[in-house]
Every structure is written in structure tokens, then in C-alpha cells.
Design a protein around this motif. Structure first.
Motif, PDB file in Angstrom:
ATOM      1  N   VAL A  29      -6.200   7.171   2.093  1.00  0.00           N
ATOM      2  CA  VAL A  29      -4.853   7.330   2.638  1.00  0.00           C
ATOM      3  C   VAL A  29      -4.450   6.091   3.429  1.00  0.00           C
ATOM      4  O   VAL A  29      -3.334   5.586   3.309  1.00  0.00           O
ATOM      5  CB  VAL A  29      -4.757   8.599   3.513  1.00  0.00           C
ATOM      6  CG1 VAL A  29      -3.454   8.636   4.295  1.00  0.00           C
ATOM      7  CG2 VAL A  29      -4.896   9.857   2.652  1.00  0.00           C
ATOM      8  N   ALA A  30      -5.386   5.556   4.224  1.00  0.00           N
ATOM      9  CA  ALA A  30      -5.085   4.384   5.053  1.00  0.00           C
ATOM     10  C   ALA A  30      -4.785   3.142   4.210  1.00  0.00           C
ATOM     11  O   ALA A  30      -3.958   2.318   4.588  1.00  0.00           O
ATOM     12  CB  ALA A  30      -6.246   4.108   6.004  1.00  0.00           C
ATOM     13  N   LYS A  31      -5.458   2.994   3.070  1.00  0.00           N
ATOM     14  CA  LYS A  31      -5.284   1.790   2.261  1.00  0.00           C
ATOM     15  C   LYS A  31      -4.358   2.026   1.065  1.00  0.00           C
ATOM     16  O   LYS A  31      -4.261   1.202   0.182  1.00  0.00           O
ATOM     17  CB  LYS A  31      -6.632   1.260   1.791  1.00  0.00           C
ATOM     18  CG  LYS A  31      -7.360   2.170   0.837  1.00  0.00           C
ATOM     19  CD  LYS A  31      -7.803   1.385  -0.385  1.00  0.00           C
ATOM     20  CE  LYS A  31      -7.972   2.245  -1.582  1.00  0.00           C
ATOM     21  NZ  LYS A  31      -6.835   2.456  -2.393  1.00  0.00           N
ATOM     22  N   GLN A  32      -3.660   3.134   1.063  1.00  0.00           N
ATOM     23  CA  GLN A  32      -2.817   3.488  -0.067  1.00  0.00           C
ATOM     24  C   GLN A  32      -1.831   2.373  -0.430  1.00  0.00           C
ATOM     25  O   GLN A  32      -1.507   1.517   0.388  1.00  0.00           O
ATOM     26  CB  GLN A  32      -2.067   4.776   0.214  1.00  0.00           C
ATOM     27  CG  GLN A  32      -1.003   4.657   1.288  1.00  0.00           C
ATOM     28  CD  GLN A  32      -0.399   5.998   1.628  1.00  0.00           C
ATOM     29  OE1 GLN A  32      -0.362   6.896   0.801  1.00  0.00           O
ATOM     30  NE2 GLN A  32       0.054   6.138   2.853  1.00  0.00           N
ATOM     31  N   VAL A  33      -1.356   2.421  -1.659  1.00  0.00           N
ATOM     32  CA  VAL A  33      -0.371   1.460  -2.146  1.00  0.00           C
ATOM     33  C   VAL A  33       0.949   1.744  -1.436  1.00  0.00           C
ATOM     34  O   VAL A  33       1.483   2.844  -1.532  1.00  0.00           O
ATOM     35  CB  VAL A  33      -0.206   1.568  -3.684  1.00  0.00           C
ATOM     36  CG1 VAL A  33       0.874   0.622  -4.178  1.00  0.00           C
ATOM     37  CG2 VAL A  33      -1.530   1.307  -4.382  1.00  0.00           C
ATOM     38  N   ASP A  34       1.456   0.755  -0.703  1.00  0.00           N
ATOM     39  CA  ASP A  34       2.715   0.924   0.015  1.00  0.00           C
ATOM     40  C   ASP A  34       3.908   0.579  -0.869  1.00  0.00           C
ATOM     41  O   ASP A  34       4.984   1.137  -0.717  1.00  0.00           O
ATOM     42  CB  ASP A  34       2.735   0.037   1.275  1.00  0.00           C
ATOM     43  CG  ASP A  34       1.683   0.469   2.276  1.00  0.00           C
ATOM     44  OD1 ASP A  34       1.502   1.688   2.457  1.00  0.00           O
ATOM     45  OD2 ASP A  34       1.035  -0.404   2.872  1.00  0.00           O
ATOM     46  N   ASP A  35       3.705  -0.371  -1.752  1.00  0.00           N
ATOM     47  CA  ASP A  35       4.767  -0.834  -2.647  1.00  0.00           C
ATOM     48  C   ASP A  35       4.148  -1.012  -4.029  1.00  0.00           C
ATOM     49  O   ASP A  35       3.152  -1.724  -4.174  1.00  0.00           O
ATOM     50  CB  ASP A  35       5.334  -2.164  -2.116  1.00  0.00           C
ATOM     51  CG  ASP A  35       6.409  -2.752  -2.994  1.00  0.00           C
ATOM     52  OD1 ASP A  35       6.807  -2.118  -4.005  1.00  0.00           O
ATOM     53  OD2 ASP A  35       6.866  -3.869  -2.693  1.00  0.00           O
ATOM     54  N   GLN A  38       2.636  -4.183  -5.450  1.00  0.00           N
ATOM     55  CA  GLN A  38       1.308  -4.662  -5.064  1.00  0.00           C
ATOM     56  C   GLN A  38       0.372  -4.653  -6.274  1.00  0.00           C
ATOM     57  O   GLN A  38      -0.596  -5.405  -6.318  1.00  0.00           O
ATOM     58  CB  GLN A  38       0.708  -3.777  -3.966  1.00  0.00           C
ATOM     59  CG  GLN A  38       1.357  -3.920  -2.613  1.00  0.00           C
ATOM     60  CD  GLN A  38       0.773  -2.908  -1.645  1.00  0.00           C
ATOM     61  OE1 GLN A  38       1.091  -1.722  -1.689  1.00  0.00           O
ATOM     62  NE2 GLN A  38      -0.092  -3.394  -0.755  1.00  0.00           N
ATOM     63  N   GLU A  48      -8.176  -1.111  -6.760  1.00  0.00           N
ATOM     64  CA  GLU A  48      -7.637   0.249  -6.827  1.00  0.00           C
ATOM     65  C   GLU A  48      -8.279   1.042  -7.963  1.00  0.00           C
ATOM     66  O   GLU A  48      -8.621   2.212  -7.803  1.00  0.00           O
ATOM     67  CB  GLU A  48      -6.107   0.216  -7.000  1.00  0.00           C
ATOM     68  CG  GLU A  48      -5.356  -0.204  -5.768  1.00  0.00           C
ATOM     69  CD  GLU A  48      -5.501   0.773  -4.619  1.00  0.00           C
ATOM     70  OE1 GLU A  48      -5.328   1.996  -4.832  1.00  0.00           O
ATOM     71  OE2 GLU A  48      -5.802   0.336  -3.495  1.00  0.00           O
ATOM     72  N   GLU A 129       3.115  12.061  -5.723  1.00  0.00           N
ATOM     73  CA  GLU A 129       3.455  12.396  -4.343  1.00  0.00           C
ATOM     74  C   GLU A 129       3.451  13.905  -4.117  1.00  0.00           C
ATOM     75  O   GLU A 129       3.019  14.375  -3.058  1.00  0.00           O
ATOM     76  CB  GLU A 129       4.811  11.798  -3.975  1.00  0.00           C
ATOM     77  CG  GLU A 129       4.762  10.280  -3.866  1.00  0.00           C
ATOM     78  CD  GLU A 129       6.136   9.630  -3.680  1.00  0.00           C
ATOM     79  OE1 GLU A 129       7.169  10.325  -3.897  1.00  0.00           O
ATOM     80  OE2 GLU A 129       6.162   8.435  -3.336  1.00  0.00           O
TER      81      GLU A 129
END
Length: 170
Positions: A29-35, A38, A48, A129
Motif C-alpha cells: 500500500v505504501a509503495k503503490q503506483v500513484d500515477d 510510472q 512491480e 480500486e
């Protein structure tokens, strides 16, 4: 009424799997893809994919181990509806974790095929999501149920949790 210590405790390996997955999930969760862009970075994309495959492998190993070797620590006198709810939540978390990984891999695959924008990628992201939000709900229910058993002092909490052990009356 005196409390009897629950005789069903999980093995050390079961506890390592449980708490290891807690840490692995928090890391994910902390390193999830933000955009999604990426994923254009080859090193990031490769990491990933490797993380997802390792997570998937460990999830399957954990599932097989738990189903083959461990029993529920719910006391015998637990109401039937509670036992059913427990199975739904536990199995649901496995399914949702699997769905999270597979939908994430599908996002990466479709993105790399060139569908960086549009209905298809947006649809898969929406499903991803939704799965994650359902997983958060199931994790919340799991934590609430564990807390309920801690307060009830029926041994369920202490069968898996290494802290705040329950005190039993003799």
C-alpha cells in the motif's frame, strides 16, 4: 463464569504468515503506483511485476498451508452465524488479495500493450480500486472481530496475536 483457555492456537509458521502478510500488505500500500505513467519506467515496472509475482506465490503457499494444517480457533460454542461470517471474511480476504494482484498485473499488461488511456485501462483500474476498497472493508471487519474476541476473552485473540495476551481465570 470462569474462562477456559482456548486449546486451539496457530502454529509459529501460521503466525509468521499472518503477520508477514500484514507487513507485506502495508508495504504494498505504501509503495503503490500513484500515477499509471510510472509504469513507463522499465525498472519500476519490472519491480512491480516481481513484487506481484512473489506476493502471489506467498499468498498461494499461505492459503495451502493454512487450509491443510490449521483449524479455526473459534470456540465450539461459537454461534453458527458467527462461524459462517468468519469463513466469509477469511476466504474473502484471500480472494480479494488474489484479485488485487491479478488486476494489478492486468493493468501493467494492458498498459504495456499500449492502452495507456481510454475505456479499457480505466475500466480495469476501476475494478482494481473496487477490489482494494472491498479488501479494506474486509480487513476492518477482521480487526473488529479480533477486537471483539479480545474483549470476550475466549482465546481467539491470543491464538494469533503475540501481544496483549488474554488473562484466563482458573
Amino acid at each position: 463464569m470462569s474462562l477456559e483457555k482456548n486449546k486451539l492456537h496457530y502454529s509459529k509458521l501460521a503466525k509468521i504468515f499472518h503477520w508477514g502478510f500484514v507487513l507485506l500488505f502495508i508495504y504494498g500500500v505504501a509503495k503503490q503506483v500513484d500515477d499509471i505513467n510510472q509504469l513507463e519506467n522499465n525498472a519500476f515496472f519490472r519491480f512491480e511485476i516481481i513484487f506481484a509475482i512473489i506476493f502471489l506465490f506467498l499468498l498461494l503457499v499461505r492459503l495451502i498451508y493454512m487450509k491443510k494444517t490449521q483449524k479455526s480457533s473459534l470456540p465450539e460454542n461459537t454461534p453458527r452465524v458467527q462461524k459462517i461470517a468468519s469463513k466469509i471474511v477469511h476466504n474473502g480476504m484471500y480472494i480479494l488479495l488474489l484479485g488485487t494482484v491479478l488486476s494489478g498485473l492486468l493493468i501493467g499488461f494492458v498498459f504495456r500493450l499500449g492502452f495507456e488511456n481510454g475505456f479499457l485501462i480505466d475500466f480495469i483500474i476501476t475494478i482494481h480500486e473496487l477490489i482494494i476498497n472491498l479488501l479494506y472493508l474486509f480487513i476492518g471487519i477482521h480487526i473488529l472481530a479480533a477486537t471483539y474476541h479480545r474483549l470476550k476473552k475466549d482465546g481467539v485473540w491470543s491464538s494469533m496475536v503475540p501481544f496483549l495476551k488474554e488473562k484466563y481465570k482458573k
